[in-house]
Design a protein around this motif. Structure first.
Motif, PDB file in Angstrom:
ATOM      1  N   ASP A  17     -15.551  -3.666 -18.440  1.00 20.68           N
ATOM      2  CA  ASP A  17     -14.520  -3.626 -17.400  1.00 20.68           C
ATOM      3  C   ASP A  17     -15.048  -3.575 -15.970  1.00 20.68           C
ATOM      4  OD1 ASP A  17     -15.555  -1.074 -17.676  1.00 20.68           O
ATOM      5  OD2 ASP A  17     -13.641  -0.077 -17.339  1.00 20.68           O
ATOM      6  N   LYS A  18     -16.365  -3.561 -15.803  1.00 20.28           N
ATOM      7  CA  LYS A  18     -16.895  -3.497 -14.444  1.00 20.28           C
ATOM      8  C   LYS A  18     -18.261  -4.159 -14.339  1.00 20.28           C
ATOM      9  CE  LYS A  18     -18.946   1.086 -14.856  1.00 20.28           C
ATOM     10  NZ  LYS A  18     -18.878   2.458 -14.413  1.00 20.28           N
ATOM     11  N   ILE A  19     -18.638  -4.414 -13.087  1.00 20.59           N
ATOM     12  CA  ILE A  19     -19.958  -4.938 -12.772  1.00 20.59           C
ATOM     13  C   ILE A  19     -20.542  -4.073 -11.654  1.00 20.59           C
ATOM     14  CG2 ILE A  19     -19.033  -6.647 -11.146  1.00 20.59           C
ATOM     15  CD1 ILE A  19     -21.343  -8.505 -12.081  1.00 20.59           C
ATOM     16  N   VAL A  20     -21.767  -3.625 -11.873  1.00 17.74           N
ATOM     17  CA  VAL A  20     -22.480  -2.817 -10.886  1.00 17.74           C
ATOM     18  C   VAL A  20     -23.475  -3.745 -10.190  1.00 17.74           C
ATOM     19  CG1 VAL A  20     -23.960  -0.813 -10.512  1.00 17.74           C
ATOM     20  CG2 VAL A  20     -22.243  -0.767 -12.344  1.00 17.74           C
ATOM     21  N   LEU A  21     -23.287  -3.939  -8.896  1.00 15.45           N
ATOM     22  CA  LEU A  21     -24.180  -4.796  -8.119  1.00 15.45           C
ATOM     23  C   LEU A  21     -25.325  -3.929  -7.620  1.00 15.45           C
ATOM     24  CD1 LEU A  21     -21.462  -6.861  -6.249  1.00 15.45           C
ATOM     25  CD2 LEU A  21     -22.622  -7.376  -8.403  1.00 15.45           C
ATOM     26  N   VAL A  22     -26.516  -4.167  -8.150  1.00 11.54           N
ATOM     27  CA  VAL A  22     -27.646  -3.249  -7.990  1.00 11.54           C
ATOM     28  C   VAL A  22     -28.553  -3.601  -6.823  1.00 11.54           C
ATOM     29  CG1 VAL A  22     -29.655  -2.280  -9.163  1.00 11.54           C
ATOM     30  CG2 VAL A  22     -27.593  -2.792 -10.469  1.00 11.54           C
ATOM     31  N   THR A  49     -12.085 -13.123 -10.792  1.00 14.17           N
ATOM     32  CA  THR A  49     -11.660 -14.058 -11.834  1.00 14.17           C
ATOM     33  C   THR A  49     -11.668 -13.407 -13.220  1.00 14.17           C
ATOM     34  OG1 THR A  49     -12.457 -15.942 -10.566  1.00 14.17           O
ATOM     35  CG2 THR A  49     -12.224 -16.264 -12.936  1.00 14.17           C
ATOM     36  N   LYS A  50     -12.668 -12.559 -13.461  1.00 13.49           N
ATOM     37  CA  LYS A  50     -12.823 -11.931 -14.774  1.00 13.49           C
ATOM     38  C   LYS A  50     -12.105 -10.589 -14.892  1.00 13.49           C
ATOM     39  CE  LYS A  50     -17.001 -14.418 -15.524  1.00 13.49           C
ATOM     40  NZ  LYS A  50     -18.408 -14.462 -15.730  1.00 13.49           N
ATOM     41  N   GLY A  51     -11.425 -10.163 -13.817  1.00 19.66           N
ATOM     42  CA  GLY A  51     -10.684  -8.908 -13.852  1.00 19.66           C
ATOM     43  C   GLY A  51     -11.569  -7.681 -13.915  1.00 19.66           C
ATOM     44  N   LEU A  52     -12.726  -7.736 -13.258  1.00 21.87           N
ATOM     45  CA  LEU A  52     -13.667  -6.622 -13.294  1.00 21.87           C
ATOM     46  C   LEU A  52     -13.573  -5.768 -12.049  1.00 21.87           C
ATOM     47  CD1 LEU A  52     -16.851  -8.577 -14.449  1.00 21.87           C
ATOM     48  CD2 LEU A  52     -15.327  -7.187 -15.872  1.00 21.87           C
ATOM     49  N   ARG A  53     -13.818  -4.477 -12.214  1.00 19.22           N
ATOM     50  CA  ARG A  53     -14.009  -3.575 -11.077  1.00 19.22           C
ATOM     51  C   ARG A  53     -15.442  -3.764 -10.610  1.00 19.22           C
ATOM     52  NH1 ARG A  53      -9.905  -2.342  -8.752  1.00 19.22           N
ATOM     53  NH2 ARG A  53     -10.690  -0.369  -8.002  1.00 19.22           N
ATOM     54  N   VAL A  54     -15.710  -3.492  -9.327  1.00 17.45           N
ATOM     55  CA  VAL A  54     -17.042  -3.672  -8.761  1.00 17.45           C
ATOM     56  C   VAL A  54     -17.554  -2.338  -8.226  1.00 17.45           C
ATOM     57  CG1 VAL A  54     -18.382  -4.825  -6.956  1.00 17.45           C
ATOM     58  CG2 VAL A  54     -16.566  -6.066  -8.144  1.00 17.45           C
ATOM     59  N   VAL A  55     -18.788  -2.018  -8.600  1.00 16.72           N
ATOM     60  CA  VAL A  55     -19.475  -0.839  -8.076  1.00 16.72           C
ATOM     61  C   VAL A  55     -20.657  -1.369  -7.254  1.00 16.72           C
ATOM     62  CG1 VAL A  55     -20.686   1.293  -8.633  1.00 16.72           C
ATOM     63  CG2 VAL A  55     -18.806   0.502 -10.105  1.00 16.72           C
ATOM     64  N   PRO A  56     -20.548  -1.331  -5.919  1.00 14.83           N
ATOM     65  CA  PRO A  56     -21.604  -1.890  -5.077  1.00 14.83           C
ATOM     66  C   PRO A  56     -22.684  -0.849  -4.758  1.00 14.83           C
ATOM     67  CG  PRO A  56     -19.714  -1.360  -3.729  1.00 14.83           C
ATOM     68  CD  PRO A  56     -19.357  -1.007  -5.147  1.00 14.83           C
ATOM     69  N   ARG A  57     -23.760  -0.857  -5.501  1.00 20.78           N
ATOM     70  CA  ARG A  57     -24.885   0.057  -5.227  1.00 20.78           C
ATOM     71  C   ARG A  57     -25.887  -0.563  -4.272  1.00 20.78           C
ATOM     72  NH1 ARG A  57     -25.963   2.317 -11.200  1.00 20.78           N
ATOM     73  NH2 ARG A  57     -24.080   3.572 -11.367  1.00 20.78           N
ATOM     74  N   CYS A  58     -25.914  -1.863  -4.192  1.00 21.35           N
ATOM     75  CA  CYS A  58     -26.847  -2.574  -3.319  1.00 21.35           C
ATOM     76  C   CYS A  58     -26.454  -2.361  -1.852  1.00 21.35           C
ATOM     77  CB  CYS A  58     -26.806  -4.064  -3.658  1.00 21.35           C
ATOM     78  SG  CYS A  58     -27.684  -5.103  -2.481  1.00 21.35           S
ATOM     79  N   PRO A  59     -27.386  -1.883  -1.016  1.00 22.96           N
ATOM     80  CA  PRO A  59     -27.058  -1.673   0.404  1.00 22.96           C
ATOM     81  C   PRO A  59     -26.589  -2.950   1.107  1.00 22.96           C
ATOM     82  CG  PRO A  59     -29.110  -0.580  -0.150  1.00 22.96           C
ATOM     83  CD  PRO A  59     -28.730  -1.418  -1.344  1.00 22.96           C
ATOM     84  N   TYR A  60     -27.165  -4.088   0.763  1.00 22.38           N
ATOM     85  CA  TYR A  60     -26.718  -5.328   1.396  1.00 22.38           C
ATOM     86  C   TYR A  60     -25.260  -5.614   1.034  1.00 22.38           C
ATOM     87  CZ  TYR A  60     -25.826 -10.020   2.773  1.00 22.38           C
ATOM     88  OH  TYR A  60     -25.228 -11.102   3.357  1.00 22.38           O
ATOM     89  N   VAL A  61     -24.926  -5.510  -0.225  1.00 25.51           N
ATOM     90  CA  VAL A  61     -23.553  -5.777  -0.664  1.00 25.51           C
ATOM     91  C   VAL A  61     -22.591  -4.778  -0.025  1.00 25.51           C
ATOM     92  CG1 VAL A  61     -21.982  -5.905  -2.632  1.00 25.51           C
ATOM     93  CG2 VAL A  61     -24.261  -6.910  -2.801  1.00 25.51           C
ATOM     94  N   GLN A  62     -22.986  -3.517   0.079  1.00 26.27           N
ATOM     95  CA  GLN A  62     -22.142  -2.516   0.734  1.00 26.27           C
ATOM     96  C   GLN A  62     -21.839  -2.926   2.170  1.00 26.27           C
ATOM     97  OE1 GLN A  62     -24.356   1.120   0.259  1.00 26.27           O
ATOM     98  NE2 GLN A  62     -23.812   1.318  -1.900  1.00 26.27           N
TER      99      GLN A  62
END
Length: 77
Positions: A17-22, A49-62
């Motif tokens: 249900d989620k993707i963690v961007l590392v 598109t895939k209905g996922l929650r996102v956990v942005p751990r990457c400082p760039y993505v944040q």
């Protein structure tokens, strides 16, 4: 993304249900051309598109997300 034989990547961890961007990594010769932004946008669009929650751990993505509030609804999890 591969440009001139060099690879730019956005590492992630996926669960049902989620993707963690590392971590985002762009080789020095490719920096400054917007590749990290392209990777971040692609990851966020794929999550939507895939209905996922996102956990942005990457400082760039944040930092990128602060400039793109249209993705705020995906953050959390």
């Amino acid at each position: 993304a591969v440009v001139d034989g060099k690879k730019a990547v956005l590492s992630y961890e996926r669960s049902p249900d989620k993707i963690v961007l590392v971590h985002t990594e762009v080789p020095a010769p490719l920096r400054g051309h917007g590749l990290a932004a392209i990777l971040a946008k692609h990851a966020m669009d794929a999550a939507r598109t895939k209905g996922l929650r996102v956990v942005p751990r990457c400082p760039y993505v944040q930092a990128w997300l602060k400039k793109h509030p249209e993705y705020d609804d995906l953050i959390g999890g």
